[in-house]
Enzyme design. Structure first.
Site, mmCIF file in Angstrom:
data_model
loop_
_atom_site.group_PDB
_atom_site.id
_atom_site.type_symbol
_atom_site.label_atom_id
_atom_site.label_comp_id
_atom_site.label_asym_id
_atom_site.label_seq_id
_atom_site.Cartn_x
_atom_site.Cartn_y
_atom_site.Cartn_z
ATOM 1 N N THR A 5 0.845 -1.174 0.000
ATOM 2 C CA THR A 5 0.000 0.000 0.000
ATOM 3 C C THR A 5 0.894 1.242 0.000
ATOM 4 O O THR A 5 2.122 1.150 -0.119
ATOM 5 C CB THR A 5 -0.975 -0.035 1.198
ATOM 6 O OG1 THR A 5 -1.880 1.056 1.096
ATOM 7 C CG2 THR A 5 -0.243 0.008 2.524
ATOM 8 N N LYS B 27 4.024 1.512 -3.815
ATOM 9 C CA LYS B 27 3.635 0.737 -4.990
ATOM 10 C C LYS B 27 4.608 0.901 -6.159
ATOM 11 O O LYS B 27 4.809 -0.032 -6.940
ATOM 12 C CB LYS B 27 2.211 1.095 -5.425
ATOM 13 C CG LYS B 27 1.143 0.678 -4.419
ATOM 14 C CD LYS B 27 -0.252 0.991 -4.929
ATOM 15 C CE LYS B 27 -1.306 0.591 -3.898
ATOM 16 N NZ LYS B 27 -2.693 0.836 -4.383
ATOM 17 N N ASN C 102 0.864 -3.655 -6.555
ATOM 18 C CA ASN C 102 0.278 -3.709 -5.205
ATOM 19 C C ASN C 102 0.267 -5.130 -4.645
ATOM 20 O O ASN C 102 -0.208 -5.345 -3.532
ATOM 21 C CB ASN C 102 -1.138 -3.127 -5.200
ATOM 22 C CG ASN C 102 -2.175 -4.079 -5.773
ATOM 23 O OD1 ASN C 102 -1.855 -4.985 -6.549
ATOM 24 N ND2 ASN C 102 -3.433 -3.871 -5.406
ATOM 25 N N ASP D 137 -5.746 -3.679 -8.440
ATOM 26 C CA ASP D 137 -6.692 -2.598 -8.177
ATOM 27 C C ASP D 137 -7.756 -2.471 -9.273
ATOM 28 O O ASP D 137 -8.939 -2.312 -8.987
ATOM 29 C CB ASP D 137 -5.951 -1.263 -8.034
ATOM 30 C CG ASP D 137 -5.215 -1.136 -6.714
ATOM 31 O OD1 ASP D 137 -5.618 -1.805 -5.743
ATOM 32 O OD2 ASP D 137 -4.236 -0.372 -6.653
ATOM 33 N N GLY E 288 -3.337 10.266 -11.436
ATOM 34 C CA GLY E 288 -2.181 9.810 -10.670
ATOM 35 C C GLY E 288 -2.084 8.306 -10.634
ATOM 36 O O GLY E 288 -2.642 7.595 -11.479
ATOM 37 N N ALA F 160 -3.410 6.039 -8.659
ATOM 38 C CA ALA F 160 -4.655 5.288 -8.492
ATOM 39 C C ALA F 160 -5.387 5.146 -9.820
ATOM 40 O O ALA F 160 -5.896 4.066 -10.161
ATOM 41 C CB ALA F 160 -5.550 5.966 -7.461
ATOM 42 N N ASN G 113 -8.284 15.713 -15.057
ATOM 43 C CA ASN G 113 -7.323 15.951 -13.995
ATOM 44 C C ASN G 113 -7.152 17.456 -13.814
ATOM 45 O O ASN G 113 -7.495 18.247 -14.700
ATOM 46 C CB ASN G 113 -5.974 15.303 -14.348
ATOM 47 C CG ASN G 113 -5.017 15.258 -13.184
ATOM 48 O OD1 ASN G 113 -5.336 14.696 -12.140
ATOM 49 N ND2 ASN G 113 -3.853 15.856 -13.344
ATOM 50 N N GLY H 156 -15.384 2.816 -1.756
ATOM 51 C CA GLY H 156 -14.386 1.891 -2.274
ATOM 52 C C GLY H 156 -14.235 0.603 -1.499
ATOM 53 O O GLY H 156 -13.290 -0.162 -1.757
ATOM 54 N N GLN I 253 -10.268 -6.466 -4.938
ATOM 55 C CA GLN I 253 -8.844 -6.507 -5.296
ATOM 56 C C GLN I 253 -8.099 -7.497 -4.402
ATOM 57 O O GLN I 253 -7.137 -8.134 -4.832
ATOM 58 C CB GLN I 253 -8.217 -5.109 -5.270
ATOM 59 C CG GLN I 253 -8.054 -4.457 -3.912
ATOM 60 C CD GLN I 253 -6.832 -4.921 -3.141
ATOM 61 O OE1 GLN I 253 -5.881 -5.429 -3.735
ATOM 62 N NE2 GLN I 253 -6.865 -4.782 -1.831
#
Length: 271
Positions: free
Chosen positions: A62, A66, A87, A102, A129, A131, A151, A238, A245
């Site tokens: 985490t 990563k 991850n 993810d 980014g 994620a 973004n 989430g 995941q």
């Protein structure tokens, strides 16, 4: 010996992964342990190598490690390579194999748990980014009609779109202010929820009865969930993505796919 797994991060004490994997192991009859492992910010590699040398079989990674895990993997799955981050690591006899679960977790949660097949839909991915990069490939694989990546700075969105343009789904990039209207699925992959902000985009992005998902869960996501509900969308946090995941990682390690529904229900009840 019992196979050992951990989640490595800094901070890591908040992680629900040990509880999730304990439920997966009990459900599938797999014999393993899964714990938290705090790595110093300047000692991730040493921490990981010590765990592997002590017989560790694999780990989840985490924030903020990563990208470090990506660099340490001697082999990478296609989705890890595409996302540029790892991850999940598996310590194989011939090297460390890196994966990124993810995106599969997000797509499985949207399609299976939320009941929203992505094929043919208009999808808005907010953020460009790490994620967002980790999930865009899996979103594309679900074959929506179009994905817009927006973004704060357009150049970062454009770079992310360019790196995925060969995958066969129309992609566009824009600033937050120029996000397209009337989207079927809106995914917030920014860190705005950490600051308690409601949403980084205008409500016009939401089609009536759109699904609006924040990758955060718990109190941090509440502002975004309230914003989505107030504008007629179906809000979703989430937590389902987290469980899905984790199931992908469990399968990557053990070759067994757990049933996520009862695990997600247990976590929802606990929250």
């Amino acid at each position: 010996m019992t196979d050992k797994y951990v989640v490595v991060g800094n901070p890591v004490e908040h992680s629900r992964s040990p509880a999730i994997h304990a439920m997966f192991a009990e459900q599938t009859g797999q014999v393993l342990t899964y714990d938290r492992l705090l790595a110093p910010l300047d000692g991730f590699e040493a921490t990981l190598r010590a765990f592997a040398a002590a017989g560790g079989k694999g780990c989840n990674i985490t924030v903020p490690f990563k990208f470090d895990a990506f660099a340490l993997a001697t082999k990478r799955t296609e989705r890890a390579q595409l996302g540029g981050a790892v991850n999940t690591l598996r310590f194989d006899a011939d090297g460390w194999t890196g994966d990124n679960t993810d995106g599969a977790g997000l797509v499985n949660d949207i399609q299976k748990n939320a009941g929203r097949p992505l094929a043919g839909l208009q999808v808005l991915l907010v953020g460009a980014g790490g994620a967002a990069a980790g999930v865009l490939g899996s979103l594309i694989a679900a074959r929506p009609a179009h994905i817009a990546v927006v973004n704060r700075t357009a150049d970062k969105a454009q770079a992310l779109v360019a790196s995925h343009a060969h995958l066969g789904v129309p992609l566009t990039a824009a600033t937050l202010a120029d996000a397209p209207a009337a989207q079927d699925i809106v995914v917030n992959a920014t860190s705005t929820s950490l600051a308690g902000a409601a949403a980084p985009v205008d409500a016009r992005v939401l089609k009536p009865d759109a699904l609006a998902l924040d990758m955060m869960y718990g109190p941090k996501a509440q502002g975004f969930l309230d914003w989505a509900a107030a504008h007629g969308a179906e809000p979703r946090d989430g937590l389902g993505m987290l469980v899905e995941q984790a199931a992908e990682a469990f399968f990557f390690w053990r070759g067994v796919r757990p049933d996520t529904a009862p695990v997600l229900a247990t976590l929802r009840a606990a929250l």
